[in-house]
Scaffold this motif. Structure first.
Motif, short mmCIF file in Angstrom:
data_model
loop_
_atom_site.label_atom_id
_atom_site.label_comp_id
_atom_site.label_asym_id
_atom_site.label_seq_id
_atom_site.Cartn_x
_atom_site.Cartn_y
_atom_site.Cartn_z
N MET A 1 35.22 52.82 51.22
CA MET A 1 35.54 51.64 52.02
C MET A 1 35.77 50.45 51.10
O MET A 1 34.85 49.99 50.44
N GLY B 1 39.04 47.04 46.37
CA GLY B 1 39.00 45.97 45.35
C GLY B 1 38.64 46.52 43.99
O GLY B 1 38.87 47.70 43.67
N ALA B 2 38.03 45.67 43.18
CA ALA B 2 37.70 46.03 41.80
C ALA B 2 36.93 47.34 41.75
O ALA B 2 37.26 48.25 40.96
N GLU C 1 41.15 50.44 53.53
CA GLU C 1 41.17 49.02 53.15
C GLU C 1 41.66 48.21 54.35
O GLU C 1 42.72 48.49 54.90
N SER D 1 39.52 41.19 45.93
CA SER D 1 39.50 39.85 45.35
C SER D 1 40.15 39.81 43.97
O SER D 1 40.38 38.72 43.43
N THR D 2 40.50 40.98 43.41
CA THR D 2 41.24 40.92 42.13
C THR D 2 42.67 40.44 42.35
O THR D 2 43.37 40.13 41.39
N ALA E 1 40.36 36.91 36.00
CA ALA E 1 40.33 37.99 35.02
C ALA E 1 39.67 37.60 33.70
O ALA E 1 40.05 38.07 32.63
N THR F 1 40.42 49.03 59.10
CA THR F 1 39.15 48.29 59.08
C THR F 1 38.00 49.17 59.57
O THR F 1 37.96 49.56 60.74
N VAL F 2 37.09 49.45 58.67
CA VAL F 2 35.91 50.24 59.04
C VAL F 2 35.01 49.37 59.92
O VAL F 2 34.74 48.21 59.59
N ALA G 1 32.34 49.88 49.18
CA ALA G 1 32.84 48.98 48.12
C ALA G 1 33.47 47.75 48.76
O ALA G 1 34.57 47.34 48.41
N GLY G 2 32.75 47.15 49.69
CA GLY G 2 33.31 46.05 50.48
C GLY G 2 32.99 44.67 49.94
O GLY G 2 33.29 43.68 50.56
N HIS H 1 31.51 35.09 43.18
CA HIS H 1 30.77 36.21 42.59
C HIS H 1 29.69 36.61 43.59
O HIS H 1 28.72 35.90 43.77
N PRO I 1 31.23 38.62 36.90
CA PRO I 1 30.59 39.92 37.07
C PRO I 1 31.50 41.15 37.10
O PRO I 1 31.02 42.28 37.08
C1 LIG Z 1 39.39 32.90 42.98
C2 LIG Z 1 38.60 33.98 42.32
C3 LIG Z 1 38.50 34.02 40.93
C4 LIG Z 1 37.74 35.01 40.32
N1 LIG Z 1 37.71 35.09 38.95
C5 LIG Z 1 36.96 36.04 38.35
C6 LIG Z 1 36.93 36.17 36.92
O1 LIG Z 1 37.58 35.42 36.19
N2 LIG Z 1 36.15 37.13 36.38
C7 LIG Z 1 35.38 37.96 37.14
O2 LIG Z 1 34.67 38.80 36.59
N3 LIG Z 1 35.43 37.89 38.50
C8 LIG Z 1 36.19 36.96 39.11
N4 LIG Z 1 36.24 36.90 40.49
C9 LIG Z 1 35.42 37.84 41.26
C10 LIG Z 1 36.08 39.19 41.44
O3 LIG Z 1 37.30 39.07 42.10
C11 LIG Z 1 35.12 40.06 42.21
O4 LIG Z 1 33.90 40.14 41.50
C12 LIG Z 1 35.60 41.49 42.39
O5 LIG Z 1 36.88 41.56 42.95
C13 LIG Z 1 34.60 42.20 43.29
O6 LIG Z 1 34.99 43.52 43.44
P1 LIG Z 1 34.51 44.34 44.70
O7 LIG Z 1 35.13 45.66 44.62
O8 LIG Z 1 33.04 44.25 44.79
O9 LIG Z 1 35.05 43.52 45.97
P2 LIG Z 1 36.48 43.00 46.34
O10 LIG Z 1 37.37 43.01 45.17
O11 LIG Z 1 36.28 41.73 47.07
O12 LIG Z 1 37.02 44.11 47.33
C14 LIG Z 1 36.39 44.42 48.54
C15 LIG Z 1 37.44 45.00 49.47
O13 LIG Z 1 36.78 45.63 50.56
C16 LIG Z 1 37.53 45.42 51.71
N5 LIG Z 1 36.67 45.58 52.88
C17 LIG Z 1 35.55 44.87 53.17
N6 LIG Z 1 35.05 45.27 54.36
C18 LIG Z 1 35.87 46.24 54.82
C19 LIG Z 1 35.88 47.02 56.00
N7 LIG Z 1 34.94 46.86 56.94
N8 LIG Z 1 36.86 47.94 56.15
C20 LIG Z 1 37.81 48.10 55.19
N9 LIG Z 1 37.86 47.37 54.08
C21 LIG Z 1 36.90 46.45 53.88
C22 LIG Z 1 38.05 44.01 51.56
O14 LIG Z 1 39.18 43.78 52.35
C23 LIG Z 1 38.35 43.96 50.07
O15 LIG Z 1 39.68 44.26 49.79
C24 LIG Z 1 37.04 35.95 41.12
C25 LIG Z 1 37.16 35.91 42.51
C26 LIG Z 1 37.93 34.96 43.12
C27 LIG Z 1 38.05 34.94 44.62
#
Ligand SMILES: Cc1cc2nc3c(=O)[nH]c(=O)nc-3n(C[C@H](O)[C@H](O)[C@H](O)COP(=O)(O)OP(=O)(O)OC[C@H]3O[C@@H](n4cnc5c(N)ncnc54)[C@H](O)[C@@H]3O)c2cc1C
Lengths: 535, 144
Positions: free
Chosen positions: A15, A18-19, A39, A97-98, A103, A241-242, A276-277, A467, A511
């Motif tokens: 689920m 993202g990253a 997603e 959020s990537t 980055a 959407t889960v 992984a939401g 973060h 992070p």
């Molecule tokens: C403006 C900005 C700048 C940043 N700059 C940096 C940086 O320079 N360095 C750094 O290390 N980090 C940075 N970050 C943080 C980084 O983007 C996040 O730490 C990273 O993307 C988190 O990864 P993740 O997989 O946990 O979540 P995300 O990348 O947020 O992905 C989660 C995904 O899950 C999906 N999802 C959630 N719930 C559901 C559901 N119920 N059903 C289906 N899909 C769902 C969402 O739509 C989303 O696409 C930044 C973030 C932002 C917003």
């Protein structure tokens, strides 16, 4: 009654794309697992990137705003952060959020995993820096890292794929200022290409990294992990959407119910589920997946789901310069240098743990004016003093976990499908306040040493909740944590969590490399130790 | 529905009060930004009725007839003090419209058009800058 279509069973349902979700999807697909990634957001076509539009400044504040509460795109769920001193930002799309991130990719320090033993605060992690090291390296290879080895603030590490991004005259000025104070600095590690890498072009330094570019110079998981995962057979489903992770009579995960791109309900059965939401979306979905066996939400027998929310606290200062040689809006916004002079705990200071300084450039015309330049008679004088002439220092502070900082389900707001919105409660700790006060003072010293003729202090930033960490933390004790050292739920052995929710502490660095390294480590564990999950 | 923004003398005076003329360049009122403000208000709910609401609030602080620039400035200040959130949004859309105008770009030396594909040239990475910082002994805390 609505009929729910059942899809073909798979080995792993992920689920979120993202990253972390993308990294797991790729690794498990490479291991021969049959993977579906659901997603809630769409693919983001390069033609829609703001950097292709003359209207980019407007887009940056509307449909590309960091906050889902401002954007209000169909995939965005509202976040009730009224009771949070830091406002939540994120992006919901393939790439998560990537799509928006900067980055900047420093790693945790070994000490970050041992804060209880070293400093008597929070908890130690059940793993060490060295457990993660090979996965940090693998992640750098997949995302492409620009940087250079030899940083005295960090353990030695493998060579980066590309040399550092150029510092520019402004970055060099800041570097020399740190040198003149005898303070640490080092070129930032960035998942931004300084040379061409794996078919993605080098950065051409247009400025705001978070608005994307057709060159693919800044890595995001939709253009790195996911295309490879799809080639390996992964089924990545956008606009899905889960709304419930389902469980069987034995309490183990059986798959997920979700709304497909047409808004119809479907059931995706799976041998295992990887959540992984992100640090908000994951606890939201776990809390929403209540059942007879999991009455307080899935994986929540400890009561820790949603608790211990961490963001990182930010403060800093901005300096105005007259003599930098070239406008400071030229070059990647915040991928220049960092300083970890005040990273580790120092008993002579009045706070535990510490912070990283990240140096930032000036921005385009409207972002320079908005929130900074007064209206009225002095407008032009003030604008001209700032435009292309600012350099900033942001202190990213370690935000130690507290149970009162939390994510719950909102009782009123919902997303477009009627799924409850998350409600955030967060207050800044006394330790953080002291740490930030130190950060602001030190930032001023650096800017003075760099020759700034005016300095504006920023004692605290509110719109920096990018973060998202800690809300399903890992640990060896099932009574005090949600997942074990491999990200496997203590309550259901085929349920895994791989995003920032599992962080025990937040450290004082961005992070995402740590999130991705943890995700790759969990995937490796499944590949090697959980062959039972493969059909 | 997005309400219409009327280009009347009050709107022009308020916009000029926010960003006055400079050199040969008219202020935000004289530049004729109404159609741009209208588009920005229409294209996203964030700004939907921000401008008409601001003008209504400001006009309440003014006597009927043509106010002079001091009176307009005072009325803007009263709005800012009474409703900082709404005012910030109003200021934001005015700044966005003004700082997206090619005539303003000319004055401040900003290239018109999208950020890509041109980018900006930068001198290449030069390792000699590391000379001092790399001499420092490793100082990270060693733990297992
Ligand atoms: C403006 C900005 C700048 C940043 N700059 C940096 C940086 O320079 N360095 C750094 O290390 N980090 C940075 N970050 C943080 C980084 O983007 C996040 O730490 C990273 O993307 C988190 O990864 P993740 O997989 O946990 O979540 P995300 O990348 O947020 O992905 C989660 C995904 O899950 C999906 N999802 C959630 N719930 C559901 C559901 N119920 N059903 C289906 N899909 C769902 C969402 O739509 C989303 O696409 C930044 C973030 C932002 C917003």
């Amino acid at each position: 009654m609505t009929s729910v279509k059942t899809r073909e069973p798979v080995d792993v349902l992920v689920m979120g794309s993202g990253a972390s979700g993308a990294a797991v999807t790729w690794s498990l697909s490479a291991g021969g697992f049959k993977v579906v990634c659901l997603e809630q957001g769409p693919w983001v076509p390069p033609s829609s990137y703001p950097t292709n539009s003359a209207d980019w400044q407007y887009l940056q504040r509307t449909t590309w705003d960091y906050s889902p509460n401002v954007r209000k795109l169909p995939a965005d769920y509202p976040v009730n952060d009224e009771h949070s001193q830091i406002k939540v930002v994120m992006y919901n799309a393939i790439g998560g959020s990537t799509i928006h991130w900067t980055a900047h990719v420093p790693r945790f320090h070994p000490s970050d995993f041992r804060v209880k033993s070293l400093d008597g605060v929070a908890e130690d992690w059940p793993i060490s820096y060295f457990d993660l090291e090979p996965y940090y390296d693998l992640n750098d290879e997949m995302m492409g890292c620009s940087g250079i080895n030899g940083d005295p603030a960090n353990p030695p590490r493998s060579p980066r794929q590309m040399p550092p991004l150029p510092l520019g005259p402004d970055g060099e000025r800041m570097a020399r200022a740190f040198d003149s104070l005898g303070w640490h600095w080092w070129p930032s590690d960035s998942h931004v290409n300084s040379t061409e890498y794996r078919g993605r072009q080098a950065c051409n330094y247009c400025g705001p990294i978070g608005l994307n570019c057709d060159r693919g110079a800044r890595a995001s998981s939709d253009i790195t992990y996911l295309p490879d995962a799809i080639k390996l057979g992964a089924d990545v489903r956008p606009n899905s959407t889960v709304y419930e992770i389902t469980t069987g009579p034995d309490g183990r995960a059986t798959g997920a119910n979700y709304y497909n791109s047409k808004g119809e309900q479907e059931f995706q059965p799976a041998n295992s589920v990887v959540v992984a939401g992100n640090g908000i979306g994951t606890p939201r979905m776990l809390l929403h997946s209540r059942s007879r066996i999991h009455p307080n939400g899935l994986a929540n027998s400890s009561g820790m789901v949603g608790k211990n929310l961490m963001f990182h606290v930010y403060a800093g200062a901005t300096g105005l310069f007259n003599d930098l040689g070239s406008p400071t809006y030229r070059g990647p916004l915040a991928n220049i240098i960092m300083s970890q002079e005040f990273y580790e705990t120092d008993p002579s200071r009045d706070f535990k743990r510490g912070y990283t300084f990240q140096v930032g450039r000036g921005q385009g015309p409207a972002p320079t004016a908005i929130g900074n330049v007064p209206w009225g008679k002095n407008h032009h004088v003030e604008f001209d003093q700032r435009f292309g002439k600012t350099m900033g220092l942001g202190a990213i502070g370690d935000d130690l976990p507290e149970e009162i900082n939390r994510v719950e389900l909102d009782t009123k707001q919902t997303d477009r499908h009627g799924i409850p919105a998350p409600k955030i409660t967060y207050r800044v700790s006394e330790n953080s306040k002291r740490l930030l006060a130190h950060g602001v003072k030190s930032a001023r010293k650096v800017l003075e040493a760099a020759g700034a003729h005016r300095i504006f202090e920023n004692p605290f930033s509110t719109n920096t909740g990018w973060h998202l960490m800690g809300t399903a933390r890992m640990g060896d004790d099932p009574g005090r944590s949600v997942v074990d050292r491999f990200g496997q739920s203590h309550d259901a052995d085929n349920l895994f969590i791989v995003d920032g929710s599992v962080f025990v502490t937040g450290a004082a660095v961005n992070p995402t490399p740590t999130i991705q390294a943890l995700a790759l480590r969990t995937a490796d564990y499944i590949r090697h130790e959980r062959m039972d999950l493969k059909s | 529905m997005t309400p219409d923004i009327r280009e009347d003398s009050l709107l022009v005076a308020v916009l000029d009060g926010i960003i006055p003329p400079t050199g040969n360049l008219p202020g935000a009122g004289g530049l004729g930004l109404v159609s741009e403000l209208q588009r920005m208000s229409r294209d996203h709910t964030k700004y939907e009725d921000v401008v008409p609401r601001a003008i209504t609030v400001i006009s309440r602080s003014l006597d009927s007839g043509e106010p002079d620039s001091r009176e307009v400035e005072q009325a803007i200040r009263e709005f800012e003090a009474a409703d900082p959130k709404d005012f910030a949004r109003f200021l934001e859309i005015v700044y966005l419209a003004y700082y997206s105008d090619p005539r303003v770009y000319d004055r401040i030396g900003w290239r018109t058009g999208p950020l890509q594909p041109e980018g900006h040239p930068m001198p290449p990475w030069d390792e000699s800058i590391l000379e001092t910082t790399k001499k420092r002994e490793p100082f990270w805390t060693r733990v297992e």
